[in-house]
Design an enzyme around this catalytic site. Structure first.
Site, PDB file in Angstrom:
ATOM      1  N   GLU A   1      37.048 -80.366  41.121  1.00 31.18           N
ATOM      2  CA  GLU A   1      36.957 -79.169  40.270  1.00 31.18           C
ATOM      3  C   GLU A   1      37.410 -79.499  38.843  1.00 31.18           C
ATOM      4  O   GLU A   1      36.875 -78.964  37.871  1.00 31.18           O
ATOM      5  CB  GLU A   1      37.803 -78.039  40.883  1.00 31.18           C
ATOM      6  CG  GLU A   1      37.134 -77.489  42.144  1.00 31.18           C
ATOM      7  CD  GLU A   1      38.082 -76.947  43.195  1.00 31.18           C
ATOM      8  OE1 GLU A   1      39.261 -76.668  42.894  1.00 31.18           O
ATOM      9  OE2 GLU A   1      37.634 -76.807  44.363  1.00 31.18           O
TER      10      GLU A   1
ATOM     11  N   GLY B   1      35.327 -76.342  50.229  1.00 35.73           N
ATOM     12  CA  GLY B   1      35.210 -74.892  50.199  1.00 35.73           C
ATOM     13  C   GLY B   1      33.893 -74.370  50.741  1.00 35.73           C
ATOM     14  O   GLY B   1      33.573 -73.198  50.556  1.00 35.73           O
TER      15      GLY B   1
ATOM     16  N   SER C   1      36.883 -78.789  53.676  1.00 39.73           N
ATOM     17  CA  SER C   1      36.746 -77.903  54.841  1.00 39.73           C
ATOM     18  C   SER C   1      37.448 -78.432  56.091  1.00 39.73           C
ATOM     19  O   SER C   1      36.963 -78.245  57.204  1.00 39.73           O
ATOM     20  CB  SER C   1      35.275 -77.600  55.118  1.00 39.73           C
ATOM     21  OG  SER C   1      34.710 -76.920  54.013  1.00 39.73           O
TER      22      SER C   1
ATOM     23  N   GLY D   1      42.444 -77.379  51.350  1.00 41.91           N
ATOM     24  CA  GLY D   1      42.356 -76.279  50.393  1.00 41.91           C
ATOM     25  C   GLY D   1      42.541 -74.946  51.097  1.00 41.91           C
ATOM     26  O   GLY D   1      43.652 -74.503  51.367  1.00 41.91           O
ATOM     27  N   GLY D   2      41.436 -74.294  51.423  1.00 41.12           N
ATOM     28  CA  GLY D   2      41.463 -72.945  52.005  1.00 41.12           C
ATOM     29  C   GLY D   2      42.452 -72.783  53.152  1.00 41.12           C
ATOM     30  O   GLY D   2      43.234 -71.816  53.187  1.00 41.12           O
TER      31      GLY D   2
ATOM     32  N   ASN E   1      46.520 -78.019  48.937  1.00 39.44           N
ATOM     33  CA  ASN E   1      46.175 -77.717  47.544  1.00 39.44           C
ATOM     34  C   ASN E   1      45.880 -76.217  47.453  1.00 39.44           C
ATOM     35  O   ASN E   1      44.831 -75.770  47.909  1.00 39.44           O
ATOM     36  CB  ASN E   1      44.951 -78.560  47.158  1.00 39.44           C
ATOM     37  CG  ASN E   1      44.412 -78.214  45.784  1.00 39.44           C
ATOM     38  OD1 ASN E   1      45.049 -77.498  45.010  1.00 39.44           O
ATOM     39  ND2 ASN E   1      43.230 -78.725  45.470  1.00 39.44           N
ATOM     40  N   TRP E   2      46.810 -75.490  46.863  1.00 37.69           N
ATOM     41  CA  TRP E   2      46.656 -74.029  46.824  1.00 37.69           C
ATOM     42  C   TRP E   2      45.680 -73.581  45.734  1.00 37.69           C
ATOM     43  O   TRP E   2      45.329 -72.410  45.671  1.00 37.69           O
ATOM     44  CB  TRP E   2      48.016 -73.355  46.596  1.00 37.69           C
ATOM     45  CG  TRP E   2      49.012 -73.593  47.696  1.00 37.69           C
ATOM     46  CD1 TRP E   2      48.849 -74.392  48.795  1.00 37.69           C
ATOM     47  CD2 TRP E   2      50.327 -73.042  47.796  1.00 37.69           C
ATOM     48  NE1 TRP E   2      49.988 -74.371  49.572  1.00 37.69           N
ATOM     49  CE2 TRP E   2      50.909 -73.545  48.989  1.00 37.69           C
ATOM     50  CE3 TRP E   2      51.083 -72.165  47.003  1.00 37.69           C
ATOM     51  CZ2 TRP E   2      52.211 -73.202  49.392  1.00 37.69           C
ATOM     52  CZ3 TRP E   2      52.372 -71.830  47.400  1.00 37.69           C
ATOM     53  CH2 TRP E   2      52.913 -72.342  48.587  1.00 37.69           C
ATOM     54  N   LYS E   3      45.320 -74.488  44.851  1.00 36.40           N
ATOM     55  CA  LYS E   3      44.422 -74.164  43.729  1.00 36.40           C
ATOM     56  C   LYS E   3      44.972 -72.968  42.939  1.00 36.40           C
ATOM     57  O   LYS E   3      46.191 -72.811  42.871  1.00 36.40           O
ATOM     58  CB  LYS E   3      42.993 -73.936  44.226  1.00 36.40           C
ATOM     59  CG  LYS E   3      42.520 -75.086  45.122  1.00 36.40           C
ATOM     60  CD  LYS E   3      41.052 -75.105  45.404  1.00 36.40           C
ATOM     61  CE  LYS E   3      40.740 -76.275  46.319  1.00 36.40           C
ATOM     62  NZ  LYS E   3      39.316 -76.435  46.578  1.00 36.40           N
TER      63      LYS E   3
ATOM     64  N   GLU F   1      37.122 -86.832  49.009  1.00 32.67           N
ATOM     65  CA  GLU F   1      36.703 -85.439  49.164  1.00 32.67           C
ATOM     66  C   GLU F   1      35.241 -85.294  48.753  1.00 32.67           C
ATOM     67  O   GLU F   1      34.949 -85.161  47.555  1.00 32.67           O
ATOM     68  CB  GLU F   1      37.555 -84.535  48.276  1.00 32.67           C
ATOM     69  CG  GLU F   1      39.029 -84.549  48.602  1.00 32.67           C
ATOM     70  CD  GLU F   1      39.676 -83.242  48.156  1.00 32.67           C
ATOM     71  OE1 GLU F   1      40.177 -82.526  49.013  1.00 32.67           O
ATOM     72  OE2 GLU F   1      39.641 -82.934  46.958  1.00 32.67           O
TER      73      GLU F   1
HETATM   74  P1  PGA Z   1      38.821 -76.980  51.165  1.00 35.58           P
HETATM   75  O1  PGA Z   1      39.331 -77.680  49.802  1.00 35.58           O
HETATM   76  O2  PGA Z   1      39.754 -77.442  52.250  1.00 35.58           O
HETATM   77  O3  PGA Z   1      38.935 -75.510  50.888  1.00 35.58           O
HETATM   78  O4  PGA Z   1      37.442 -77.426  51.384  1.00 35.58           O
HETATM   79  C1  PGA Z   1      39.781 -79.004  49.816  1.00 35.58           C
HETATM   80  C2  PGA Z   1      40.156 -79.412  48.425  1.00 35.58           C
HETATM   81  O5  PGA Z   1      39.545 -78.932  47.456  1.00 35.58           O
HETATM   82  O6  PGA Z   1      41.085 -80.212  48.224  1.00 35.58           O
END
Ligand code: PGA
Length: 251
Positions: A98, A174, A214, A235-236, A9-11, A168
């Site tokens: 989010e 994050g 994370s 994510g990250g 997920n690149w957001k 999640e």
């Molecule tokens: P993260 O994000 O790996 O940066 O914690 C995961 C997500 O929001 O899907």
């Protein structure tokens, strides 16, 4: 056997050029994909058509991070599931924490999105998970149950069997704090059991349940080794090709 999935997920990150480079690095890397493993990329809407051209082969596919709860009409700024399927974006993330927190998306709205995605042949990844207060007050099981009951358990068997679930915990997203493999496995097993109770064993056994929060190259292997954890929503670490590839290779 159910599918193992690593989704990135690149957001709201990367320009088109950066996104294309990231997708190219992933496509050209020496990933050793077992036929049962799928990789999904979720770039911003603006990059979709270009990245779909590069992917959607060799078990690597591209999808959208969100879609509207309407098919068409006067909804300025929204992107319809019909538009996504028309461009072969065949996966969509629904209910990311989010979206729930910043855009007030309720379980009811999310159910509408899921139904429309399915009607347009798009596979939803439905995200659920508790926040820190809810975990600390030992309310996480109830929260996840409610998100499932209101968000997807009204689907019939056929529709439910097409969706992917992502657990999640909000406190892990994050933050660099990951759920321990034991914590993650415990709640994944709980989710799988709720699916047995609502549907049946067969559907539950076939539902992929991803962990997100994370997840990184250091902890992925230990998390994915658990019997009810079928991969990750990343994510990250999905923004760095090397890290993302290492996570994929954790299977
Ligand atoms: P993260 O994000 O790996 O940066 O914690 C995961 C997500 O929001 O899907």
């Amino acid at each position: 056997m159910r599918k193992k999935i690593v989704a990135g997920n690149w957001k709201m990150n990367t320009t088109i050029t950066e996104g294309i480079n990231l997708a190219k690095e992933i496509m050209s890397s020496s990933i050793n994909l077992d036929s049962n493993v799928k990789v999904l990329l979720f770039p911003p809407f603006t990059h979709l058509s270009k990245i779909i051209e590069l992917t959607n082969k060799n078990n690597i596919f591209t999808g959208a991070q969100n879609c509207a709860n309407k098919v068409k009409g006067a909804f300025t700024g929204e992107i319809s599931p019909l538009m996504l399927s028309d461009m072969n974006a065949n996966y969509v993330i629904i209910g990311h924490s989010e979206r729930r927190a910043y855009y007030n998306e309720t379980n009811d709205i999310l159910l509408e999105k899921i139904k429309l995605a399915l009607e347009n042949n798009i596979t939803p990844i439905y995200c659920i998970g508790e926040n820190l207060d809810q975990r600390e007050s030992n309310n996480h099981f109830n929260i996840v149950k409610e998100q499932l009951e209101k968000g997807v358990f009204s689907l019939n068997k056929n529709d439910f069997s097409k969706i992917i679930i992502a657990y999640e915990p909000v406190w892990a997203i994050g933050t660099g704090v990951t759920a321990s493999p034991e914590q993650a496995q415990e709640i994944h097993a709980y989710i799988r059991n709720l699916i047995v109770e609502r549907y049946n064993n067969d559907i539950s056994n076939k539902t992929s349940i991803l962990y997100g929060g994370s997840c990184n190259p250091t902890n992925a292997k230990e998390l994915f080794a658990n019997k009810d954890i079928d991969g990750g929503l990343i994510g990250g670490a999905a923004l760095k090709a090397d890290d993302f590839i290492k996570i994929i290779n954790s299977f």
